[in-house]
Design a protein around this motif. Structure first.
Motif, PDB file in Angstrom:
ATOM      1  N   PRO A 111       4.030 -10.375 -10.770  1.00 51.91           N
ATOM      2  CA  PRO A 111       2.919 -10.143 -11.617  1.00 51.91           C
ATOM      3  C   PRO A 111       3.610 -10.994 -12.886  1.00 51.91           C
ATOM      4  O   PRO A 111       4.251 -11.618 -12.949  1.00 51.91           O
ATOM      5  CB  PRO A 111       3.731  -8.550 -11.724  1.00 51.91           C
ATOM      6  CG  PRO A 111       4.529  -8.391 -11.442  1.00 51.91           C
ATOM      7  CD  PRO A 111       5.052  -9.167  -9.761  1.00 51.91           C
ATOM      8  N   ALA A 122       5.959  -4.226  -6.426  1.00 48.37           N
ATOM      9  CA  ALA A 122       4.857  -3.495  -7.929  1.00 48.37           C
ATOM     10  C   ALA A 122       5.509  -1.755  -8.186  1.00 48.37           C
ATOM     11  O   ALA A 122       5.099  -1.363  -9.053  1.00 48.37           O
ATOM     12  CB  ALA A 122       3.682  -3.989  -7.616  1.00 48.37           C
ATOM     13  N   ALA A 271      -2.635   1.509 -17.488  1.00 48.99           N
ATOM     14  CA  ALA A 271      -2.831   2.314 -16.027  1.00 48.99           C
ATOM     15  C   ALA A 271      -3.227   3.709 -15.987  1.00 48.99           C
ATOM     16  O   ALA A 271      -3.478   4.022 -15.434  1.00 48.99           O
ATOM     17  CB  ALA A 271      -1.004   1.634 -15.461  1.00 48.99           C
ATOM     18  N   VAL A 290      -2.867   3.971  -7.350  1.00 55.20           N
ATOM     19  CA  VAL A 290      -3.118   2.456  -7.633  1.00 55.20           C
ATOM     20  C   VAL A 290      -1.708   1.454  -7.362  1.00 55.20           C
ATOM     21  O   VAL A 290      -1.686   0.570  -7.273  1.00 55.20           O
ATOM     22  CB  VAL A 290      -2.543   2.903  -9.929  1.00 55.20           C
ATOM     23  CG1 VAL A 290      -1.798   1.471 -10.472  1.00 55.20           C
ATOM     24  CG2 VAL A 290      -3.786   3.993 -10.411  1.00 55.20           C
ATOM     25  N   GLN A 291      -0.596   1.920  -7.127  1.00 56.46           N
ATOM     26  CA  GLN A 291       0.436   1.792  -6.081  1.00 56.46           C
ATOM     27  C   GLN A 291      -0.574   0.690  -4.772  1.00 56.46           C
ATOM     28  O   GLN A 291       0.114  -1.074  -4.481  1.00 56.46           O
ATOM     29  CB  GLN A 291       1.301   1.950  -6.130  1.00 56.46           C
ATOM     30  CG  GLN A 291       2.213   2.719  -6.800  1.00 56.46           C
ATOM     31  CD  GLN A 291       3.829   3.586  -6.438  1.00 56.46           C
ATOM     32  OE1 GLN A 291       3.754   2.980  -5.447  1.00 56.46           O
ATOM     33  NE2 GLN A 291       3.608   4.477  -7.064  1.00 56.46           N
ATOM     34  N   ILE A 294      -2.827  -2.135  -6.075  1.00 58.78           N
ATOM     35  CA  ILE A 294      -1.546  -3.522  -6.294  1.00 58.78           C
ATOM     36  C   ILE A 294      -1.322  -3.945  -5.623  1.00 58.78           C
ATOM     37  O   ILE A 294      -1.546  -5.322  -5.728  1.00 58.78           O
ATOM     38  CB  ILE A 294      -0.538  -2.490  -7.553  1.00 58.78           C
ATOM     39  CG1 ILE A 294      -1.322  -2.395  -8.598  1.00 58.78           C
ATOM     40  CG2 ILE A 294       0.210  -3.795  -7.778  1.00 58.78           C
ATOM     41  CD1 ILE A 294       0.067  -1.632  -9.467  1.00 58.78           C
ATOM     42  N   VAL A 299      -5.872  -5.500  -8.046  1.00 62.56           N
ATOM     43  CA  VAL A 299      -5.834  -5.697  -9.179  1.00 62.56           C
ATOM     44  C   VAL A 299      -4.446  -6.131  -9.425  1.00 62.56           C
ATOM     45  O   VAL A 299      -3.023  -6.685  -8.619  1.00 62.56           O
ATOM     46  CB  VAL A 299      -5.639  -4.248 -10.099  1.00 62.56           C
ATOM     47  CG1 VAL A 299      -7.087  -3.696  -9.965  1.00 62.56           C
ATOM     48  CG2 VAL A 299      -4.773  -3.116  -9.616  1.00 62.56           C
ATOM     49  N   LEU A 300      -3.906  -7.163 -11.030  1.00 65.77           N
ATOM     50  CA  LEU A 300      -2.778  -7.172 -11.260  1.00 65.77           C
ATOM     51  C   LEU A 300      -2.235  -6.280 -12.227  1.00 65.77           C
ATOM     52  O   LEU A 300      -3.216  -5.576 -13.177  1.00 65.77           O
ATOM     53  CB  LEU A 300      -2.548  -8.766 -11.581  1.00 65.77           C
ATOM     54  CG  LEU A 300      -3.307  -9.688 -10.885  1.00 65.77           C
ATOM     55  CD1 LEU A 300      -3.414 -11.210 -11.090  1.00 65.77           C
ATOM     56  CD2 LEU A 300      -2.720  -9.773  -9.500  1.00 65.77           C
ATOM     57  N   VAL A 301      -0.767  -6.382 -12.410  1.00 63.83           N
ATOM     58  CA  VAL A 301      -0.042  -4.828 -13.189  1.00 63.83           C
ATOM     59  C   VAL A 301       0.417  -5.941 -13.905  1.00 63.83           C
ATOM     60  O   VAL A 301       1.170  -7.297 -13.990  1.00 63.83           O
ATOM     61  CB  VAL A 301       0.953  -3.897 -12.357  1.00 63.83           C
ATOM     62  CG1 VAL A 301       1.490  -4.905 -11.699  1.00 63.83           C
ATOM     63  CG2 VAL A 301       1.569  -3.311 -13.227  1.00 63.83           C
ATOM     64  N   LEU A 340      -3.451  -3.069 -16.196  1.00 69.58           N
ATOM     65  CA  LEU A 340      -4.134  -3.490 -14.645  1.00 69.58           C
ATOM     66  C   LEU A 340      -4.728  -4.569 -15.219  1.00 69.58           C
ATOM     67  O   LEU A 340      -5.896  -3.819 -16.144  1.00 69.58           O
ATOM     68  CB  LEU A 340      -4.437  -2.240 -14.394  1.00 69.58           C
ATOM     69  CG  LEU A 340      -3.694  -1.357 -13.641  1.00 69.58           C
ATOM     70  CD1 LEU A 340      -4.040  -0.467 -12.903  1.00 69.58           C
ATOM     71  CD2 LEU A 340      -2.261  -1.768 -12.847  1.00 69.58           C
ATOM     72  N   ASP A 343      -8.105 -10.603 -11.892  1.00 70.14           N
ATOM     73  CA  ASP A 343      -6.814 -11.841 -11.791  1.00 70.14           C
ATOM     74  C   ASP A 343      -7.441 -12.723 -11.997  1.00 70.14           C
ATOM     75  O   ASP A 343      -7.127 -13.861 -12.866  1.00 70.14           O
ATOM     76  CB  ASP A 343      -6.757 -11.651  -9.906  1.00 70.14           C
ATOM     77  CG  ASP A 343      -8.089 -12.591  -9.232  1.00 70.14           C
ATOM     78  OD1 ASP A 343      -9.367 -11.760  -9.239  1.00 70.14           O
ATOM     79  OD2 ASP A 343      -7.786 -12.714  -8.055  1.00 70.14           O
TER      80      ASP A 343
END
Length: 758
Positions: A111, A122, A271, A290-291, A294, A299-301, A340, A343
């Motif tokens: 990340p 993540a 988030a 959400v996990q 990811i 999505v990226l965190v 979040l 990319d």
């Protein structure tokens, strides 16, 4: 000084026989409900880029089976099978630049942290952060913009060389008839409109039918489709196997939420906000959703905080995962904020931050421009020249009159034998800059930013793909979105000097990000603040608005006039009267040089209603060319955030022919509905970066919620000689001006710039 009261003019009475406003009775329909207007408020999510939606809104339209062509007949899905246009060929060059960025970033694993890299999976990160975040209240309502459109999925597109004005780029990528037919069969099985087949094939590719059958919620990636429609489609295909916590559904919802946020200018979201929004969509375990998003790479965190807040490098951990000392320190720390993001925006912000740092460090610091500074036309211009000589990146702020300072810098650099150029947001800004610079004996000193990136304007590129420049001044910098900014900086060679110049009081870009504001806030470079005020009553009024004061100003030449109205119907009537009669008669500015600006596209006094009324008065006709007639004033929107004013000339089998400031533009038939609108009336976002001799700002009562200080500042500052305000919002106007503008966009660029500086 006192605030401008409702119904009073700073100059002579608005109802005097010699005043700007003719005293005629208002006869117009009653105003629409307030929610209709606010649904189309000028929030930057749509300023003419998309066709009118099914509910009368200006969000992403629901695809229709046929589109009216410029000859008035129904056109099929011609864009799907059309051969690539010159605009699409130019897009290929733009994609190459993005590939360069992606290649440079490809080696970065894990990340991306805002200021510090995250470690561990993540899921572990989120679990740790949630413990730190405990007690934080999630926001429950933060999205009100329309569903995403494909127009927002690509960087603003460049203009073809053959057209000095940007050309349309809205046609979807071609898809084979077989792929479209396969998608149509799946859509029919799920009860979705067959008209979605073309957009689905263009967005999801040749295997779109199989993709939708396996994951029906991929329908959310299409314009005009919301969660309710996608859920219904999924239920029809999956039956009992469909539930609110289906991982396919939750992953698609997370991506959809981030795409909607981008329409409002965000490049990332807290988030906690995403989890709250998922809960509002019947997701029973937002954390797990959400996990999963990811883990799937949807999505990226990112984190906003020091690296050691989630690290146990110092000391040994106990069974609960921390030391006593660490627990005490954690209790004293501020909660770690987790973001979040998609990319594409993470990539753009990181690339932009790295590129700006490169320009700062690669610049020749000992250049001697003292003679040029001594010959500058003003002290502020001299300061800008001296600062640019010593730094690779400079930020310059000021109003309209302050544009003379970057113009002086460009002329001075050209006089020193440097390849200097100014880039503006609009063709109108390009013309004004060119006139201010004059001809320093070299090529045209001003271009549009889109034309520069496409190669249609400017010096072209060297053998390594960099722009052949020594100094680039980007005017109208607040209109620069993060993806365009990243492409621009990637196109500059080491040693090139870059100057961002703009008015920080105006509305920000139509695209995601707030590049200029983040550069200023991060203090990433020297800042030169102009001391050149805008002249005249309009300049005085706008200067007061910039500091939160709506002052009464002396306007002996009727430079500023307030026209009180009771309702939206009267606002439309008075606006038409001003443009068609009063301003030409009393001010001497013809209707063709008078621009109407209003808060939104919908409502009884939005751009659509005003344009209809103004067309009936100024250029009545049957609209035989797809709703347009020769002589109609139009706004051509070739890409999100770019509005090119023009006049309809004619139409034929090629498309709609426009005259855009003397440059011919041909809009293909299949793109007319999506990229051309009538433009006697514009929104403030569309008007940003342009000026007219006279401006009429329309503020009906149902538009009060759309007002803000940046909106008022932008709209009121578009007029050069005259400003009329059709005023029906009572005290909402001074309240909007007095309220300090908040940073309403969540971005990471400032944090990245501060980290690179440190």
């Amino acid at each position: 000084m006192t605030a401008l009261p409702r119904g009073e003019s700073p100059g002579p009475s608005a109802n005097d026989d010699d005043s700007v406003v003719a005293d005629e009775p208002a006869a117009a329909p009653a105003p629409a409900p307030a929610e209709e207007a606010t649904a189309d408020a000028d929030d930057g999510a749509d300023d003419g880029e998309t066709a009118e939606g099914p509910e009368g809104t200006d969000g992403a339209p629901a695809p229709e089976a046929t589109v009216a062509g410029v000859d008035g007949t129904a056109e099929g899905d011609a864009g799907a099978a059309a051969a690539p246009s010159e605009a699409e060929a130019e897009l290929a060059a733009q994609r190459e630049l993005r590939e360069r960025i992606e290649k440079r970033k490809a080696e970065k694993e894990g990340p991306i942290a805002a200021g510090a890299k995250l470690s561990g999976p993540a899921a572990d990160l989120l679990a740790a952060v949630r413990a730190v975040e405990s007690g934080e209240k999630p926001s429950t309502a933060f999205f009100d913009s329309p569903a995403p459109s494909p127009d927002r999925r690509s960087t603003p597109a460049p203009a073809p060389v053959r057209e000095r004005a940007p050309a349309p780029v809205h046609a979807p990528q071609g898809a084979s008839p077989e792929a479209v037919a396969a998608v149509a069969a799946v859509l029919a099985e799920g009860g979705a409109p067959e008209a979605l087949a073309g957009p689905a094939a263009g967005t999801l590719g040749a295997q779109a039918g199989e993709i939708l059958r396996e994951d029906p919620w991929q329908l959310l990636s299409l314009p005009g489709v919301g969660p309710e429609q996608a859920d219904g489609f999924a239920r029809a295909l999956l039956g009992a196997g469909c539930g609110p916590d289906d991982e396919r559904r939750t992953a698609a919802l997370v991506g959809w939420l981030l795409e909607r946020a981008a329409l409002q200018g965000h490049t990332a979201l807290d988030a906690a906000q995403v989890r709250a929004a998922l809960a509002g969509r019947a997701v029973t375990d937002p954390d797990a959703a959400v996990q999963h998003a990811i883990a799937e790479g949807v999505v990226l965190v990112f984190q906003d905080g020091p690296e050691d807040e989630l690290s146990d490098e110092d000391g040994e951990t106990d069974e609960s995962g921390g030391t006593e000392e660490g627990a005490e320190q954690a209790a004293e720390r501020e909660p770690v904020q987790v973001f979040l993001g998609l990319d594409r925006y993470a990539l753009a912000e990181e690339s932009l931050a790295d590129g700006l740092a490169r320009l700062v460090n690669a610049c020749e610091k000992d250049a001697d421009w003292s003679d040029a500074a001594a010959a500058a036309p003003s002290p502020s211009a001299a300061e800008l020249i001296r600062t640019a000589a010593a730094h690779g990146l400079v930020a310059h702020t000021g109003g309209e009159a302050a544009r003379a300072e970057p113009a002086a810098l460009i002329a001075a650099a050209a006089g020193l034998g440097l390849r200097a150029l100014g880039a503006t947001h609009s063709a109108d800004g390009r013309q004004r800059l060119a006139e201010a610079v004059g001809d320093p004996g070299r090529s045209l000193p001003a271009v549009t930013l889109a034309g520069l990136l496409s190669g249609a304007e400017g010096p072209g590129r060297d053998e390594e793909g960099a722009l052949a420049l020594d100094l680039l001044v980007v005017l109208d910098a607040p209109q620069l979105d993060v993806e365009t900014g990243a492409m621009l900086v990637e196109s500059l060679a080491d040693g090139t000097r870059l100057v961002f110049s703009g008015d920080p009081g105006v509305l920000e870009s139509a695209g995601a990000g707030r590049v200029f504001a983040d550069v200023l806030a991060a203090r990433a470079c020297p800042q030169v603040v102009s001391r050149t005020p805008d002249p005249g009553p309009i300049g005085e009024l706008v200067s007061g608005i910039g500091i939160g004061e709506l002052n009464q100003v002396e306007a002996p030449g009727k430079e500023v006039v307030i026209v009180p109205v009771r309702d939206a119907g009267e606002a439309v009537h008075r606006t038409v009267q001003l443009v068609a009669d009063s301003v030409p008669r009393a001010i001497g500015v013809p209707s063709s040089d008078t621009q109407v600006i209003t808060v939104g596209h919908g409502g009884s006094a939005g751009t659509r209603a005003l344009n209809e009324a103004l067309k009936q008065r100024l250029n009545p006709g049957p609209g035989r060319f797809g709703g347009f007639d020769p002589g109609d004033r139009v706004a051509h929107v070739p890409a999100p955030g770019r509005t090119v004013p023009g006049v309809v000339v004619s139409a034929d089998t090629e498309g709609l022919h426009l005259d855009c400031a003397g440059s011919p533009v041909v809009v293909p038939q299949e793109r007319v509905a999506a990229s051309v609108r009538h433009a006697w009336a514009l929104s403030a976002h569309q008007a940003a970066g342009m000026r007219w001799p006279a401006v009429v700002v329309v503020l009906p009562g149902d538009a009060a919620q759309g007002l803000s200080r940046p909106w008022v500042y932008t709209a009121f500052s578009r007029g050069e000689r005259h400003l009329s305000v059709v005023h029906g919002v009572d005290q909402a106007l001074p309240r909007a001006v007095a309220q300090s503008p908040a940073q309403d966009r969540t971005t990471r660029l400032r944090t990245l710039l501060e980290a690179s500086d440190g």
